[in-house]
Design an enzyme around this catalytic site. Sequence first.
Site, PDB file in Angstrom:
ATOM      1  N   ASP A  26       0.835  -1.202   0.000  1.00 56.80           N
ATOM      2  CA  ASP A  26       0.000   0.000   0.000  1.00 56.80           C
ATOM      3  C   ASP A  26       0.872   1.255   0.000  1.00 56.80           C
ATOM      4  OD1 ASP A  26      -2.407  -1.401  -0.138  1.00 56.80           O
ATOM      5  OD2 ASP A  26      -2.430  -1.726   2.020  1.00 56.80           O
ATOM      6  N   LYS A  48       0.516  -8.057  -2.793  1.00 59.07           N
ATOM      7  CA  LYS A  48      -0.788  -7.521  -3.179  1.00 59.07           C
ATOM      8  C   LYS A  48      -0.625  -6.086  -3.661  1.00 59.07           C
ATOM      9  CE  LYS A  48      -4.097  -6.002  -0.324  1.00 59.07           C
ATOM     10  NZ  LYS A  48      -4.721  -4.788  -0.893  1.00 59.07           N
ATOM     11  N   ASP A  75      -5.543  -6.404  -6.354  1.00 61.25           N
ATOM     12  CA  ASP A  75      -6.727  -6.207  -5.505  1.00 61.25           C
ATOM     13  C   ASP A  75      -7.449  -4.914  -5.898  1.00 61.25           C
ATOM     14  OD1 ASP A  75      -8.473  -6.202  -3.276  1.00 61.25           O
ATOM     15  OD2 ASP A  75      -6.975  -5.257  -1.993  1.00 61.25           O
ATOM     16  N   LYS A  77     -10.840  -4.866  -6.608  1.00 62.44           N
ATOM     17  CA  LYS A  77     -12.212  -4.928  -6.063  1.00 62.44           C
ATOM     18  C   LYS A  77     -13.251  -4.402  -7.041  1.00 62.44           C
ATOM     19  CE  LYS A  77     -10.915  -4.351  -1.175  1.00 62.44           C
ATOM     20  NZ  LYS A  77      -9.470  -4.228  -1.214  1.00 62.44           N
ATOM     21  N   HIS A  79     -16.559  -3.688  -9.047  1.00 66.62           N
ATOM     22  CA  HIS A  79     -17.972  -3.708  -8.634  1.00 66.62           C
ATOM     23  C   HIS A  79     -18.768  -2.857  -9.628  1.00 66.62           C
ATOM     24  CE1 HIS A  79     -20.969  -3.333  -5.026  1.00 66.62           C
ATOM     25  NE2 HIS A  79     -21.482  -3.928  -6.088  1.00 66.62           N
ATOM     26  N   ASP A  80     -19.449  -3.512 -10.572  1.00 59.86           N
ATOM     27  CA  ASP A  80     -20.217  -2.782 -11.588  1.00 59.86           C
ATOM     28  C   ASP A  80     -21.187  -3.794 -12.199  1.00 59.86           C
ATOM     29  OD1 ASP A  80     -20.987  -0.916 -13.660  1.00 59.86           O
ATOM     30  OD2 ASP A  80     -19.036   0.045 -13.447  1.00 59.86           O
ATOM     31  N   PRO A  82     -22.610  -6.672 -14.767  1.00 61.89           N
ATOM     32  CA  PRO A  82     -21.882  -7.864 -15.232  1.00 61.89           C
ATOM     33  C   PRO A  82     -20.996  -7.619 -16.452  1.00 61.89           C
ATOM     34  CG  PRO A  82     -24.100  -8.469 -14.615  1.00 61.89           C
ATOM     35  CD  PRO A  82     -24.035  -6.979 -14.501  1.00 61.89           C
ATOM     36  N   ASN A  83     -21.520  -6.983 -17.471  1.00 56.11           N
ATOM     37  CA  ASN A  83     -20.766  -6.804 -18.715  1.00 56.11           C
ATOM     38  C   ASN A  83     -19.511  -5.954 -18.495  1.00 56.11           C
ATOM     39  OD1 ASN A  83     -20.601  -7.096 -21.635  1.00 56.11           O
ATOM     40  ND2 ASN A  83     -20.931  -4.878 -21.647  1.00 56.11           N
ATOM     41  N   THR A  84     -19.641  -4.921 -17.658  1.00 60.17           N
ATOM     42  CA  THR A  84     -18.509  -4.023 -17.407  1.00 60.17           C
ATOM     43  C   THR A  84     -17.425  -4.716 -16.591  1.00 60.17           C
ATOM     44  OG1 THR A  84     -20.043  -2.180 -17.474  1.00 60.17           O
ATOM     45  CG2 THR A  84     -17.912  -1.748 -16.468  1.00 60.17           C
ATOM     46  N   THR A 139     -13.020  -6.186   6.181  1.00 64.59           N
ATOM     47  CA  THR A 139     -12.568  -6.502   7.553  1.00 64.59           C
ATOM     48  C   THR A 139     -12.510  -5.263   8.450  1.00 64.59           C
ATOM     49  OG1 THR A 139     -10.355  -6.448   6.566  1.00 64.59           O
ATOM     50  CG2 THR A 139     -11.273  -8.598   7.070  1.00 64.59           C
ATOM     51  N   ARG A 197      -3.272  -9.484  12.557  1.00 62.92           N
ATOM     52  CA  ARG A 197      -2.421  -8.710  13.458  1.00 62.92           C
ATOM     53  C   ARG A 197      -1.700  -9.654  14.423  1.00 62.92           C
ATOM     54  NH1 ARG A 197      -3.077  -5.687  10.067  1.00 62.92           N
ATOM     55  NH2 ARG A 197      -3.703  -3.504  10.086  1.00 62.92           N
ATOM     56  N   GLN A 206      -8.500  -1.850  11.201  1.00 63.62           N
ATOM     57  CA  GLN A 206      -9.103  -3.182  11.070  1.00 63.62           C
ATOM     58  C   GLN A 206      -9.957  -3.490  12.298  1.00 63.62           C
ATOM     59  OE1 GLN A 206      -9.155  -4.666   8.392  1.00 63.62           O
ATOM     60  NE2 GLN A 206      -7.228  -4.575   7.267  1.00 63.62           N
ATOM     61  N   GLY A 226      -0.290  -6.045   5.697  1.00 64.97           N
ATOM     62  CA  GLY A 226       0.303  -4.797   5.238  1.00 64.97           C
ATOM     63  C   GLY A 226       1.108  -4.131   6.327  1.00 64.97           C
ATOM     64  N   ARG A 227       0.429  -3.264   7.107  1.00 59.63           N
ATOM     65  CA  ARG A 227       1.150  -2.414   8.061  1.00 59.63           C
ATOM     66  C   ARG A 227       2.005  -3.149   9.083  1.00 59.63           C
ATOM     67  NH1 ARG A 227      -4.210   1.116   8.495  1.00 59.63           N
ATOM     68  NH2 ARG A 227      -4.956  -0.966   7.915  1.00 59.63           N
TER      69      ARG A 227
HETATM   70  O1  C5P Z   1      -2.213  -2.842   6.635  1.00 59.05           O
HETATM   71  P1  C5P Z   1      -3.193  -3.976   6.685  1.00 59.05           P
HETATM   72  O2  C5P Z   1      -2.580  -5.297   7.131  1.00 59.05           O
HETATM   73  O3  C5P Z   1      -4.451  -3.643   7.459  1.00 59.05           O
HETATM   74  O4  C5P Z   1      -3.595  -4.180   5.150  1.00 59.05           O
HETATM   75  C1  C5P Z   1      -4.650  -5.002   4.734  1.00 59.05           C
HETATM   76  C2  C5P Z   1      -4.768  -4.933   3.258  1.00 59.05           C
HETATM   77  O5  C5P Z   1      -5.809  -5.796   2.849  1.00 59.05           O
HETATM   78  C3  C5P Z   1      -5.072  -3.557   2.692  1.00 59.05           C
HETATM   79  O6  C5P Z   1      -4.363  -3.430   1.473  1.00 59.05           O
HETATM   80  C4  C5P Z   1      -6.567  -3.589   2.418  1.00 59.05           C
HETATM   81  O7  C5P Z   1      -6.914  -2.825   1.294  1.00 59.05           O
HETATM   82  C5  C5P Z   1      -6.791  -5.073   2.120  1.00 59.05           C
HETATM   83  N1  C5P Z   1      -8.128  -5.575   2.385  1.00 59.05           N
HETATM   84  C6  C5P Z   1      -8.726  -5.504   3.625  1.00 59.05           C
HETATM   85  N2  C5P Z   1     -10.001  -5.987   3.812  1.00 59.05           N
HETATM   86  C7  C5P Z   1     -10.665  -6.551   2.801  1.00 59.05           C
HETATM   87  C8  C5P Z   1     -10.056  -6.646   1.535  1.00 59.05           C
HETATM   88  C9  C5P Z   1      -8.775  -6.151   1.373  1.00 59.05           C
HETATM   89  O8  C5P Z   1      -8.121  -5.002   4.586  1.00 59.05           O
HETATM   90  N3  C5P Z   1     -11.844  -7.076   2.984  1.00 59.05           N
END
Ligand code: C5P
Length: 249
Positions: A26, A48, A75, A77, A79-80, A82-84, A139, A197, A206, A226-227
């Site tokens: 990210d 990712k 990632d 995501k 959301h539109d 079906p055809n798009t 999440t 975590r 989160q 991520g973090r």
């Molecule tokens: O930094 P952290 O561990 O919270 O990062 C989680 C990653 O997962 C982020 O890139 C976030 O966009 C992604 N994500 C999420 N929840 C979802 C789908 C994707 O946190 N349901």
Amino acid sequence: MHRIFQGNIFSGVINVADERLIVALDFHTMDDVKKLVDELGDSVNFYKVGMELFYSVGADVVEWLKSQDKKIFLDLKLHDIPNTVAGGLCSLMNLGANILNVHASGGFTMMKTAAEALHKESELRGVECPKLIAITVLTSINQAEWCGALKISEQVVEFAKLAQSAGLDGVVASPQEAKLIREACGEKFLIVTPGIRPAGADINDQQRISTPAVALQNGATHLVIGRPIRAAKNPREAAEKILAEMAGI
Ligand code: C5P
């Protein structure tokens, strides 16, 4: 399914990275990406790429990760209608990512149209079809914020069953729902869990979280982190601690 990690990471002996760990890039610059990927080296094989990075640097980041022999979960995501979504996914398939995703709330017809289009297009082009997974409930949402008629965990399982019946390979869900999804959708279904975590880590935005070990014990096939790695003082050490916790589960 992906338990290919072997060796003692603390002695520096890593044979193959544990591809159940997907590190979220990210960032919004290629410099930051290169710095982290370089620092994590052969301990991490799967990354990712989300909207922040893709909207900033575009396809270059996917190309670069592929040139480093890394796997990619793109990632975005979708959301539109079906055809798009089907058309968008077929365009993204050109990039060669290993996993693509859509929102399950886009509905059965959207997911089925998308999955069929991807399979057809990959056959036509003679390339491997990327895995297609569905976002269930983010999440970062907790029960207090949730405004659906079902409980979050019930809605997540309903979305997972819908995604499976539409021909998708798996879902993104919280580690807290992984067990219920595994029971409902069987052994082969991918369960990709953000909201991971390590014990004592900052939870940030989160809400529905667990430790890496609990997520795997609940049936997650991949952990998106991520973090806890990216923002650590020493990202490699943070990743290795997580990998050590994952090893053996
Ligand atoms: O930094 P952290 O561990 O919270 O990062 C989680 C990653 O997962 C982020 O890139 C976030 O966009 C992604 N994500 C999420 N929840 C979802 C789908 C994707 O946190 N349901």
